[in-house]
Design an enzyme around this catalytic site. Structure first.
Site, PDB file in Angstrom:
ATOM      1  CG  HIS A  67      -0.295   0.311   2.520  1.00 15.99           C
ATOM      2  ND1 HIS A  67       0.489  -0.605   3.180  1.00 15.99           N
ATOM      3  CD2 HIS A  67      -0.301   1.430   3.291  1.00 15.99           C
ATOM      4  CE1 HIS A  67       0.942  -0.064   4.304  1.00 15.99           C
ATOM      5  NE2 HIS A  67       0.479   1.169   4.393  1.00 15.99           N
ATOM      6  CE  LYS A  72      13.822   0.479   6.787  1.00 12.66           C
ATOM      7  NZ  LYS A  72      14.631  -0.696   7.100  1.00 12.66           N
ATOM      8  CE  LYS A  96       6.836  -3.143  14.904  1.00 11.36           C
ATOM      9  NZ  LYS A  96       8.047  -3.965  15.128  1.00 11.36           N
ATOM     10  CE  LYS A 108      11.503  -8.718  11.312  1.00  9.24           C
ATOM     11  NZ  LYS A 108      11.543  -7.420  11.999  1.00  9.24           N
ATOM     12  CB  THR A 196      14.366  -0.903  19.136  1.00  5.22           C
ATOM     13  OG1 THR A 196      14.606  -0.930  17.727  1.00  5.22           O
ATOM     14  CG2 THR A 196      13.116  -1.713  19.430  1.00  5.22           C
ATOM     15  CG  ASN A 235      20.392  -2.758  20.273  1.00  2.00           C
ATOM     16  OD1 ASN A 235      21.204  -1.983  20.747  1.00  2.00           O
ATOM     17  ND2 ASN A 235      19.474  -2.366  19.398  1.00  2.00           N
ATOM     18  CB  SER A 364      14.923   2.162   9.825  1.00  2.00           C
ATOM     19  OG  SER A 364      15.760   1.245  10.490  1.00  2.00           O
TER      20      SER A 364
END
Length: 473
Positions: A67, A72, A96, A108, A196, A235, A364
């Site tokens: 869309h 990503k 997200k 992914k 994150t 992390n 990102s």
């Protein structure tokens, strides 16, 4: 596909989607289009190890939604990688990105390996071969699909991906934007490493500053003094814990795969990290008590529990024993739908992964924009801002006849560096996303929980994009 409580990971995501779709007015055909994965690329390729052995590896790249483009999503190296997991994580990326207003479709990727079983030279061969496979099928590119680090990968692997892509696309001016999470020297952005974990901190801090939510669960406002247990000291978990500690929260429990520790007087995150680096384990940390099993830490008394490791760690088997007032999902899919059904009636506030761990993709996005603009954030205005602030401070001192302390002077004069701008953008993103989701939840009493409210926000944004494209008249 691995099953948890009768559902695969992707089915868990679909179940949450269906639960939220009932609170939207979109046609069922549109909802079906949003829910399904658009493209699934399964590949196998051989590599020769340093020993001379040839092994065939299994890998994936899933593009869940187009869309908005590019797609990503991260690339993980793990023996747990399978098609179902990658599809689920790609779907979560779509939702997200929509929630935090990052204009990407979800994707992914993953390679079914344990990085610990391979040398750096072998990992480079694997990463470059995987990139070449993606290039063959047009599954990577700054305007097509932009990978990023995930579990088992980092800056090093992203640099290899970029170098491989650039070598196979000579003269492409925006080639640096083919991947994010790169070293700063290779076009990365300052602030990406902790993004994150910092996003988790910003999101939960905003939750803790909302009177209505804190009154509902019986906690005082603010982060200061709250007892926090972190599962996972990678992390995300490390940086989440560090920022909460710096804000005055008390880290009472830390869990890792080798075991877990607790101390209700507080654990110093950096000292625990140093202890683990020195001994190979968090167990035996001075002043802390070891848990019998790592998973027991999830059930300890605390105000906020932050699962920051892998999916499905809280499920039908242990949800009844969770004592935290707030569960902040820093990992992807750490709670199963069955766990939601147990925890929500108990009044435990679940802050969902699909926006809480969006700090990585948000920064990102900033890195991708930096690569397309070919200029570092702050380069054009930093000195102008500092000169102007210096002038203002001098005028104030002259008019008042008083001197500002050197520390205050430096603070006021300081012009924003790249990391300052990145963190400011991330904080704004997380605060606005939190408020939007809570607002939808509070305005529609029938919506049972924050996760469903987050899905409603995501579905409405993705469906609106499709409708405005004219795909659905």
């Amino acid at each position: 596909m691995s099953e948890k409580a009768g559902y695969s990971f992707f089915q868990n995501v679909e179940k949450s989607f269906d639960k939220a779709a009932k609170f939207t007015s979109w046609d069922s055909g549109i909802l079906q289009q949003i829910k399904q994965c658009n493209s699934v690329y399964q590949m196998r390729f051989p590599i020769k190890r340093e020993s001379g052995e040839i092994v065939t590896l299994e890998a994936y790249r899933v593009q869940h939604s187009h869309h908005k483009t590019p797609c990503k999503g991260g690339i993980r190296f793990s023996l747990a990688v399978n098609q179902d997991e990658v599809m689920a994580l790609a779907a979560l990326m779509t939702y997200k990105c929509a929630i935090v207003n990052v204009p990407f479709g979800g994707a992914k990727g993953g390679i079914k390996i344990s990085p610990r079983d391979y040398t750096p030279y072998e990992l480079e061969k694997i990463t470059r071969r995987y990139t070449a496979e993606l290039i063959k099928k047009n599954f990577i590119g700054p305007g097509t699909d932009v990978p990023a680090p995930d579990y088992g990968t980092g800056e090093r692997e992203m640099a290899w991906i970029q170098d491989t892509y650039v070598a196979m696309h000579p003269g492409e001016i925006d080639a640096q934007g083919c991947v994010t999470g790169k070293p700063v020297s290779q076009g990365g952005v300052r602030g990406r490493t902790e993004a994150t974990g910092l996003g988790v901190f910003y999101g939960l801090t905003e939750i803790c500053n909302m009177h209505t939510l804190m009154d509902k669960i019986g906690l005082p406002l603010g982060v200061k003094g709250k007892r926090i247990c972190i599962q996972g000291l990678g992390n995300v978990g490390y940086h989440s814990a560090l920022f909460f500690q710096q804000a005055g929260a008390v880290i009472v429990g830390i869990a890792e795969y080798e075991g877990a520790i607790k101390n209700y007087n507080g654990l110093d995150v950096e000292q625990v990290w140093a202890h683990r680096k020195k001994t190979g384990s968090i167990l035996g940390f001075p002043g802390a008590e070891n848990f019998e099993k790592s998973a027991d830490a999830l059930e300890m008394e605390c105000d906020i529990l932050i699962p920051a490791a892998l999916e499905n760690v809280i499920n039908a088997g242990n949800a009844n024993r969770i004592k935290a007032k707030i569960v902040g999902e820093a990992a992807n899919g750490p709670l199963t739908p069955e766990a939601d059904d147990i925890l929500n009636p108990k009044g435990i506030l679940i802050v969902p992964d699909m926006y809480l761990n969006a700090g990585g993709v948000t920064v990102s996005y900033f890195e991708w924009l930096k690569n397309l603009s070919h200029v570092r954030y702050g380069r054009l205005e930093k000195r102008f801002t500092e000169n102007m602030n210096h002038h203002i401070v001098d005028m104030v001192e002259n008019l008042t006849g008083k001197k500002i302390s050197p520390v205050e002077r430096d603070f006021i004069i300081h012009g924003a560096d790249e990391v300052d701008l990145v963190r400011s953008g991330l904080e704004e993103t997380m605060i606005m996303a939190t408020r939007e989701i809570v607002d939808v939840w509070q305005k529609t009493p029938a919506i049972p929980d924050l996760r469903t409210a987050a899905y409603v926000v995501a579905i409405n944004k993705v469906a609106t994009s499709y409708a405005e494209l004219g795909i659905f008249p």
